[in-house]
Design a protein around this motif. Structure first.
Motif, PDB file in Angstrom:
ATOM      1  N   UNK A  79     104.948  38.150  42.183  1.00 10.76           N
ATOM      2  CA  UNK A  79     106.196  38.577  42.979  1.00 10.76           C
ATOM      3  C   UNK A  79     106.404  40.040  42.400  1.00 10.76           C
ATOM      4  N   UNK A  80     106.762  39.672  41.326  1.00 12.24           N
ATOM      5  CA  UNK A  80     107.746  41.163  40.343  1.00 12.24           C
ATOM      6  C   UNK A  80     106.541  42.023  40.502  1.00 12.24           C
ATOM      7  N   UNK A  81     105.364  42.274  40.796  1.00 11.70           N
ATOM      8  CA  UNK A  81     104.235  42.769  40.473  1.00 11.70           C
ATOM      9  C   UNK A  81     104.293  43.801  42.049  1.00 11.70           C
ATOM     10  N   UNK A  82     104.845  43.602  42.944  1.00 10.48           N
ATOM     11  CA  UNK A  82     104.439  43.619  44.429  1.00 10.48           C
ATOM     12  C   UNK A  82     105.578  43.361  45.570  1.00 10.48           C
ATOM     13  N   UNK A  83     105.748  44.741  45.829  1.00 11.74           N
ATOM     14  CA  UNK A  83     107.513  44.607  46.794  1.00 11.74           C
ATOM     15  C   UNK A  83     107.188  43.830  48.095  1.00 11.74           C
TER      16      UNK A  83
END
Length: 316
Positions: A79-83
């Motif tokens: 998640x933290x790598x993709x809005x």
């Protein structure tokens, strides 16, 4: 000491052992074996509206192979790598840590078709699930039986709260630094096994496969490692360096100034944990911190100075 994604190295090793035992192959379609992956779509966008918007997905019937899981080319991403995935999670009410450490926490759509990109991902968690389904053991039991016990790694576990033997030793370690050293020592035993190709764990051929480049093209990997991922995934790399990816490890394609040589592998974990293995010189090392967020510049400086110092010593 929380080592974070350094565990990905050990999961990759466990997969090599599983291949040798005939549990699966690199080309096994994991979707046919792991039931939680049978229904998985690709996120393509969102309907108009206020945040969080309703996600738009399309069906995906493509295979997801073990090779793709181990090389981060499965279409998955954290998640933290993709809005988009952040918004997908918000729409479905899956907040940070709501399902942390559970399968449900990773049952999310793909962001590209399997094999058509590169993104640091929870694919390794699903590789661990493949081991569980095919072996009948938990991943912890499998690692303990096939790696930890054989290397005398007595302080390593996913769940220290469920290991009375470890809890007892922790209580005896009055000095916190001593506990940290014991855990770091366990991790360096894995590096020693890799460099010596310890046949108590797996064949020399499996060790070689584990540390060789595996991507058909480095394009997508380099976009990440030279771009926004430089601060975390490329934290230990010389800026603009050329490289590729293997099974769980980044692999340099050039010497780093006063440090590791071409062909070296490295792994890292979110709380500022880093290790590398230089196959040409036989030099490897590990830095353990507990610093968040990942990519902290002081941790980077500490790692680089430690590595340079080690190479000066070995040359001396």
């Amino acid at each position: 000491m929380w080592i974070g994604s350094i565990t990905k190295l050990q999961t990759c090793m466990a997969c090599m052992i599983g291949i040798e035992k005939g549990l699966f192959t690199l080309d096994t379609n994991v979707r046919e074996v792991v039931p939680e992956l049978k229904e998985i779509n690709i996120l393509t966008g969102f309907e108009e509206g206020d945040f969080p918007r309703k996600p738009i997905t399309k069906s995906c019937n493509d295979q997801i192979t073990l090779r793709q899981l181990l090389t981060h080319t499965s279409g998955m991403i954290y998640d933290y790598g993709h809005d988009g995935l952040k918004e997908w999670s918000a729409y479905h009410g899956i907040q940070d840590n709501t399902f942390s450490g559970t399968l449900k926490g990773y049952q999310k759509p793909l962001v590209y078709s399997p094999g058509q990109g590169w993104a640091y991902s929870p694919g390794m968690d699903w590789a661990g699930r493949l081991i569980e389904v095919t072996s009948g053991l938990t991943l912890e039991q499998y690692l303990k039986q096939h790696i930890w016990d054989k290397l005398d790694m007595t302080n390593t576990t996913f769940r220290p709260d469920l290991r009375p033997d470890i809890q007892k030793r922790r209580m005896q370690m009055v000095n916190r630094n001593r506990e940290t050293m014991e855990i770091t020592k366990d991790c360096t035993k894995v590096l020693q096994a890799l460099i010596s190709k310890n046949t108590d764990l797996m064949t020399a051929e499996s060790f070689d496969m584990l540390t060789k480049p595996q991507l058909p093209s480095d394009e997508h990997f380099l976009e990440v490692i030279r771009g926004v991922g430089q601060g975390h995934l490329g934290q230990t790399w010389d800026k603009g360096a050329d490289g590729t990816f293997g099974f769980g490890s980044s692999i340099s394609k050039q010497d780093f100034v006063d440090r590791r040589k071409k062909g070296s592998c490295n792994w890292s974990g979110m709380p500022g944990t880093h290790c590398w293995l230089d196959k040409e010189t036989g030099v490897g090392g590990m830095l353990t911190t507990q610093v968040l967020p990942p990519g902290d510049p002081m941790v980077t400086e500490l790692l680089l100075e430690m590595e340079k110092c080690l190479y000066r010593h070995t040359r001396g």
